[in-house]
Motif scaffolding. Structure first.
Motif, PDB file in Angstrom:
ATOM      1  N   ASN A  78       2.091  31.990  14.761  1.00 49.09           N
ATOM      2  CA  ASN A  78       1.569  30.718  14.273  1.00 49.09           C
ATOM      3  C   ASN A  78       2.485  30.052  13.258  1.00 49.09           C
ATOM      4  OD1 ASN A  78      -0.849  31.279  15.755  1.00 49.09           O
ATOM      5  ND2 ASN A  78      -1.504  32.610  14.082  1.00 49.09           N
ATOM      6  N   GLU A  93       2.384  27.215  10.088  1.00 45.48           N
ATOM      7  CA  GLU A  93       1.712  26.338   9.129  1.00 45.48           C
ATOM      8  C   GLU A  93       2.795  25.751   8.244  1.00 45.48           C
ATOM      9  OE1 GLU A  93      -1.565  27.954   6.986  1.00 45.48           O
ATOM     10  OE2 GLU A  93      -2.285  29.153   8.682  1.00 45.48           O
ATOM     11  N   TYR A  96      -0.617  28.901  17.193  1.00 46.49           N
ATOM     12  CA  TYR A  96      -1.097  27.615  16.716  1.00 46.49           C
ATOM     13  C   TYR A  96      -0.047  26.937  15.838  1.00 46.49           C
ATOM     14  CZ  TYR A  96      -5.693  29.242  18.244  1.00 46.49           C
ATOM     15  OH  TYR A  96      -6.741  29.709  18.991  1.00 46.49           O
ATOM     16  N   HIS A 126      -0.043  24.151  12.714  1.00 48.24           N
ATOM     17  CA  HIS A 126      -0.709  23.287  11.749  1.00 48.24           C
ATOM     18  C   HIS A 126       0.389  22.647  10.920  1.00 48.24           C
ATOM     19  CE1 HIS A 126      -4.927  24.886  12.170  1.00 48.24           C
ATOM     20  NE2 HIS A 126      -4.242  25.899  12.682  1.00 48.24           N
ATOM     21  N   GLY A 151       4.250  24.199  21.440  1.00 50.36           N
ATOM     22  CA  GLY A 151       3.228  24.987  20.763  1.00 50.36           C
ATOM     23  C   GLY A 151       2.451  25.760  21.803  1.00 50.36           C
ATOM     24  N   LYS A 204      -0.341  27.380  21.647  1.00 50.58           N
ATOM     25  CA  LYS A 204      -1.785  27.204  21.634  1.00 50.58           C
ATOM     26  C   LYS A 204      -2.101  25.785  21.153  1.00 50.58           C
ATOM     27  CE  LYS A 204      -2.904  32.107  21.145  1.00 50.58           C
ATOM     28  NZ  LYS A 204      -3.588  33.160  20.339  1.00 50.58           N
ATOM     29  N   GLN A 205      -3.125  25.627  20.353  1.00 44.85           N
ATOM     30  CA  GLN A 205      -3.523  24.314  19.848  1.00 44.85           C
ATOM     31  C   GLN A 205      -2.543  23.831  18.788  1.00 44.85           C
ATOM     32  OE1 GLN A 205      -6.532  23.006  21.005  1.00 44.85           O
ATOM     33  NE2 GLN A 205      -6.587  21.110  19.845  1.00 44.85           N
ATOM     34  N   VAL A 206      -2.229  22.537  18.829  1.00 44.40           N
ATOM     35  CA  VAL A 206      -1.378  21.913  17.825  1.00 44.40           C
ATOM     36  C   VAL A 206      -2.225  20.944  17.008  1.00 44.40           C
ATOM     37  CG1 VAL A 206       0.613  20.432  17.405  1.00 44.40           C
ATOM     38  CG2 VAL A 206       0.704  22.152  19.217  1.00 44.40           C
ATOM     39  N   ARG A 239      -2.654  24.497  24.692  1.00 47.31           N
ATOM     40  CA  ARG A 239      -4.122  24.559  24.722  1.00 47.31           C
ATOM     41  C   ARG A 239      -4.803  23.300  24.215  1.00 47.31           C
ATOM     42  NH1 ARG A 239      -6.070  30.680  23.111  1.00 47.31           N
ATOM     43  NH2 ARG A 239      -4.792  31.784  24.647  1.00 47.31           N
TER      44      ARG A 239
END
Length: 463
Positions: free
Chosen positions: A134, A136, A150, A152, A163, A165-167, A181
């Motif tokens: 991930n 951040e 992810y 963030h 990305g 997964k979720q961006v 995702r």
């Protein structure tokens, strides 16, 4: 692209086989470390076991992670996580050789404990930023930003962002952006933007693709909105807005604005959402509620109008009437051709071409399909823009008519045409001689531009 990434990882970890992965309890802390290559530096062959507050890697270096700042001439490699700033001439890598020298059981054990290799901070590189899990923070590179988890924050790449997964945030790239995702935020690129999940935010590029776009009619409804702006926009289920040359969607609950709109017409069997979208543009494929109008007005003897569009609130019933409300609402886009067959007739306007958008409200009497009182009368309102030509040959001078209009229509038989009458307000922008409009309200002139305003009328048949 994966081959390129793994090749870069192999180059950056050329001496990584000298290192071993110890247990978590053996990780050590250092304030500062200096290295020339992985394994050749102040932390020695066990450099992969150290978390450093500050690191200077002349060519390349490996550590468990960096807490504050890491600078590498070629590469910075972390086997664990980083919570600071990484700057590298070529590549920053977080999560390389994470499971090196571990048995399958040991690897499975730390994965089940929730172990992951993350970035909380900033990466700046010439070619590649890679994070196993991930992100951040911020990733900036001239080449690629890549992670499996992810995001963030913010990704800016000269070539592409991905990305896994979720961006949540912003992706900007020269070629492409991918959020596997889902995307909550903005994607902007020169070539294409893609998400296999939901889009809540903006996609800006030549080609935009989202499986689902959020909007007020989503299930469940929410405040988020999806917006695509590009040459070609594609979505499987679209409850936002598509604005482009070509818009494609399978199920539309939102708005498509473009030259060509392709969609599956409503209603959809079994759908609980009562709104089936609005298309704005001259060419619409998948249309329902198409009509043809043949009428006359104060300028032309004959005006032919052919429309395409979609029913906004139809239901999957024989009558297609809505369960609630008094009207079946149809959104229509009109292609218009107008002609005066007689020389010198009606202000020397010979022919006209135009486009218009309108809403047609058909009355609802009941939900019964055989009810002849359904759609017995209608109300319609919209706008039209037309080019007017005063001779048979094309005249390149400015000659644009803008019209706001409203009509009422009635038919005697269920399947017969409606007879309608209408009123309009007209604004004619032109160069040269004014039209001889007897009911002209007023006119304005500025240099070579003249504008005439007048009320108008129309009557004819609505099929």
């Amino acid at each position: 692209m994966n081959r390129v990434i793994f090749l870069l990882l192999a180059i950056c970890t050329v001496n990584g086989d000298l290192l071993s992965q110890p247990a978590k309890s053996r990780y050590k802390e250092r304030t500062f470390q200096l290295s020339f290559f992985p394994g050749i530096g102040t932390n020695g062959l066990e450099s992969g076991f150290y978390f450093n507050r500050f690191s200077l890697n002349i060519f390349g270096g490996m550590s468990a992670g960096s807490h504050h700042f890491e600078l590498g001439g070629i590469s910075n490699i972390n086997t664990n996580s980083s919570t600071g700033i990484q700057i590298a001439g070529l590549a920053n890598v977080i999560g390389s050789q994470t499971y090196f020298n571990l048995t399958d059981g040991e690897e499975l054990s730390i994965v089940n404990e929730g172990f992951s290799c993350n970035l909380k901070g900033i990466q700046l590189s010439g070619l590649l930023n890679f994070v196993r899990n991930n992100v951040e923070g911020i990733q900036l590179t001239g080449g690629f930003n890549f992670n499996n988890g992810y995001v963030h924050g913010f990704q800016l790449a000269g070539l592409g962002n991905m990305g896994g997964k979720q961006v949540f945030g912003v992706q900007m790239a020269g070629l492409y952006n991918i959020a596997i995702r889902g995307m909550t935020g903005s994607q902007a690129s020169l070539l294409f933007n893609y998400t296999y999940g939901e889009l809540s935010g903006l996609q800006l590029g030549l080609i935009n693709r989202a499986v689902q776009m959020e909007g007020k009619n989503s299930s469940p409804p929410g405040p988020d909105r999806g917006f695509q702006l590009g040459l070609v926009n594609v979505s499987s289920e679209m409850d936002g807005t598509q604005f482009g040359l070509i818009n494609i969607a399978r199920k539309v609950h939102g708005t498509q604005i473009g030259l060509i709109n392709i969609f599956k017409p409503g209603p959809y069997q079994g759908s609980s959402v009562p709104t089936y979208g609005t298309q704005v543009g001259p060419l619409n494929f998948g249309s329902s509620g198409v009509h043809t109008r043949l009428f006359t007005d104060e300028l032309f003897t004959a005006v032919l109008e052919r429309t395409t569009g979609n029913c906004q609130n139809c239901t999957y019933t024989p009558s297609q009437m809505p369960f609630t409300g008094r009207f079946k609402v149809v959104n229509q886009n009109a292609l218009i051709f107008a002609y005066n067959p007689f020389e010198g007739y009606r202000n020397q306007v010979k022919w006209g071409l135009g486009y218009g958008f309108m809403k047609v409200f058909y009355n609802k009497h009941s939900m019964i399909g055989a009810d002849t009182l359904n759609a017995r009368w209608f109300l319609s309102a919209g706008i039209r823009t037309m080019y007017l030509n005063r001779t048979k040959n094309f005249d390149p001078r400015l000659s644009l008519l803008h019209k706001i209009h409203a009509e009422i229509g009635l038919r005697r038989k269920k399947k017969g045409p409606h007879l309608f009458v209408g009123l309009s307000f007209n604004a004619y922008f032109h160069e040269g001689q004014d039209l001889n409009i007897g009911q002209e309200v007023f006119k304005t002139s500025e240099e070579s531009l003249n504008v005439q305003y007048w009320p108008g009328y129309s009557f004819g048949l609505h099929f």
